[in-house]
Design a protein around this motif. Structure first.
Motif, PDB file in Angstrom:
ATOM      1  N   ALA A  90       0.830  -1.206   0.000  1.00 24.63           N
ATOM      2  CA  ALA A  90       0.000   0.000   0.000  1.00 24.63           C
ATOM      3  C   ALA A  90       0.865   1.256   0.000  1.00 24.63           C
ATOM      4  O   ALA A  90       1.857   1.340   0.719  1.00 24.63           O
ATOM      5  N   GLY A  91       0.484   2.208  -0.829  1.00 27.78           N
ATOM      6  CA  GLY A  91       1.214   3.472  -0.928  1.00 27.78           C
ATOM      7  C   GLY A  91       2.248   3.488  -2.030  1.00 27.78           C
ATOM      8  O   GLY A  91       2.654   4.567  -2.492  1.00 27.78           O
ATOM      9  N   THR A  92       2.731   2.325  -2.462  1.00 27.68           N
ATOM     10  CA  THR A  92       3.708   2.259  -3.556  1.00 27.68           C
ATOM     11  C   THR A  92       3.108   2.883  -4.807  1.00 27.68           C
ATOM     12  O   THR A  92       1.937   2.647  -5.138  1.00 27.68           O
ATOM     13  N   GLY A  93       3.893   3.702  -5.488  1.00 25.22           N
ATOM     14  CA  GLY A  93       3.370   4.390  -6.666  1.00 25.22           C
ATOM     15  C   GLY A  93       4.390   4.476  -7.785  1.00 25.22           C
ATOM     16  O   GLY A  93       5.601   4.447  -7.546  1.00 25.22           O
ATOM     17  N   LEU A  94       3.884   4.590  -9.018  1.00 26.09           N
ATOM     18  CA  LEU A  94       4.735   4.772 -10.197  1.00 26.09           C
ATOM     19  C   LEU A  94       4.199   5.948 -10.993  1.00 26.09           C
ATOM     20  O   LEU A  94       3.014   5.990 -11.336  1.00 26.09           O
ATOM     21  N   LEU A  95       5.062   6.894 -11.292  1.00 23.17           N
ATOM     22  CA  LEU A  95       4.715   8.044 -12.123  1.00 23.17           C
ATOM     23  C   LEU A  95       5.474   7.944 -13.442  1.00 23.17           C
ATOM     24  O   LEU A  95       6.694   7.781 -13.450  1.00 23.17           O
ATOM     25  N   ARG A 251      -0.939  19.083 -11.161  1.00 21.10           N
ATOM     26  CA  ARG A 251      -0.149  18.923  -9.928  1.00 21.10           C
ATOM     27  C   ARG A 251      -0.235  17.505  -9.364  1.00 21.10           C
ATOM     28  O   ARG A 251       0.567  17.132  -8.498  1.00 21.10           O
ATOM     29  N   LEU A 252      -1.206  16.742  -9.848  1.00 22.65           N
ATOM     30  CA  LEU A 252      -1.341  15.350  -9.414  1.00 22.65           C
ATOM     31  C   LEU A 252      -0.191  14.489  -9.935  1.00 22.65           C
ATOM     32  O   LEU A 252       0.140  13.460  -9.351  1.00 22.65           O
ATOM     33  N   ASP A 260       3.400  11.720  -1.668  1.00 29.60           N
ATOM     34  CA  ASP A 260       2.389  12.077  -0.667  1.00 29.60           C
ATOM     35  C   ASP A 260       1.009  11.768  -1.245  1.00 29.60           C
ATOM     36  O   ASP A 260       0.406  12.601  -1.919  1.00 29.60           O
ATOM     37  N   GLU A 261       0.508  10.561  -0.955  1.00 31.51           N
ATOM     38  CA  GLU A 261      -0.744  10.148  -1.581  1.00 31.51           C
ATOM     39  C   GLU A 261      -1.943  10.945  -1.107  1.00 31.51           C
ATOM     40  O   GLU A 261      -3.011  10.906  -1.740  1.00 31.51           O
TER      41      GLU A 261
END
Length: 269
Positions: A90-95, A251-252, A260-261
């Protein structure tokens, strides 16, 4: 006219026809690739769904995910993927920022380390958080990055598809030596894609579309699978909710929001 000159004329005409047909066929293949790339998909898209990892001898592992996409000015596309559950991911993200020139910048956020790190270009073939998706699979690939060729027609998923071969113009810019796609000509949606890694005569991975539906006037791919053909390991992507044209802010799609989710939580379905 004697037989010999007549045969020469026939040979010349046949050669002219063949030489004239090849560029036309190549243009047709490039046009199909462009149609797939430009398929209407809204200015922005938010989805809520699941990633299901399956392998022999183990119970399926289910991960809840939310994704955001925004078509930005100047031909750029931004994508953010965030895992919501289970707790260990949870919280892991890819941009991913897909630029107009065809290059892509990617950053990965790992909550355990509380840091954003850039994914280097030589990690295109790296697996994304233990799935069968490579980092390259999560990038938008411009049709101009490949040479395209039509291989004929074949039925896939109950649809007579155009079979399209795509080979990177620069082998160093892809983890794959080629991709073969089965495209529904009516919707410009791929029903199947076979991925060939460098030096391989047979595909190593296969992507399959299992279902889609119309939502707000756009086709949404609601159930698809990426299969490792050697191990049988499978990554299934299921979309439960899809919202188009919600006016997502730019900005998302920043490294600050990636780390910072709470900055994107208000946009979740």
């Amino acid at each position: 006219m004697s037989p010999a000159p007549l045969l020469n004329v026939i040979h010349f005409l046949l050669l002219a026809l063949l030489l004239g047909a090849a560029p036309a066929r190549a243009d047709e293949a490039a046009d199909l690739a462009q149609r797939v790339h430009e398929r209407p998909n809204g200015r922005d898209l938010t989805t809520l769904g699941r990633m299901v990892l399956t392998e022999k001898g183990r119970a399926p592992r289910i991960r809840e995910i939310v994704t955001y996409r925004l078509d930005q000015a100047g031909g750029e596309t931004a994508n953010l993927i965030r895992f919501l559950d289970p707790e260990d991911i949870a919280g892991t993200g890819l941009l991913s920022i897909d630029k107009a020139d065809g290059n892509t910048d990617q950053w990965l956020y790992l909550p355990a380390l509380d840091r954003v790190r850039r994914i280097s270009s030589d990690r295109k073939g790296g697996r994304f958080v233990g799935s069968d998706l490579y980092f390259e699979d999560l990038q938008e690939r411009k049709p101009s990055k490949d040479r395209h060729r039509l291989l004929g027609q074949q039925t896939e998923n109950g649809i007579l598809c155009d079979v399209l071969e795509s080979v990177p113009t620069d082998p160093k810019e892809s983890a794959y030596s080629k991709r073969i796609s089965w495209i529904d000509p009516a919707t410009a949606i791929a029903q199947r894609v076979d991925y060939f890694e460098k030096g391989a005569a047979t595909p190593s991975k296969r992507w399959l579309l299992r279902s889609k539906k119309r939502n707000q006037g756009y086709w949404t791919l609601t159930d698809s699978r990426m299969i490792n053909l050697s191990s049988g390991h499978e990554t299934r992507m299921v979309v439960d909710v899809a919202l188009y044209d919600q006016k997502l802010p730019a900005r998302l799609f920043t490294s600050q929001a990636l780390a910072d989710e709470s900055l994107e939580s208000e946009y979740r379905p």
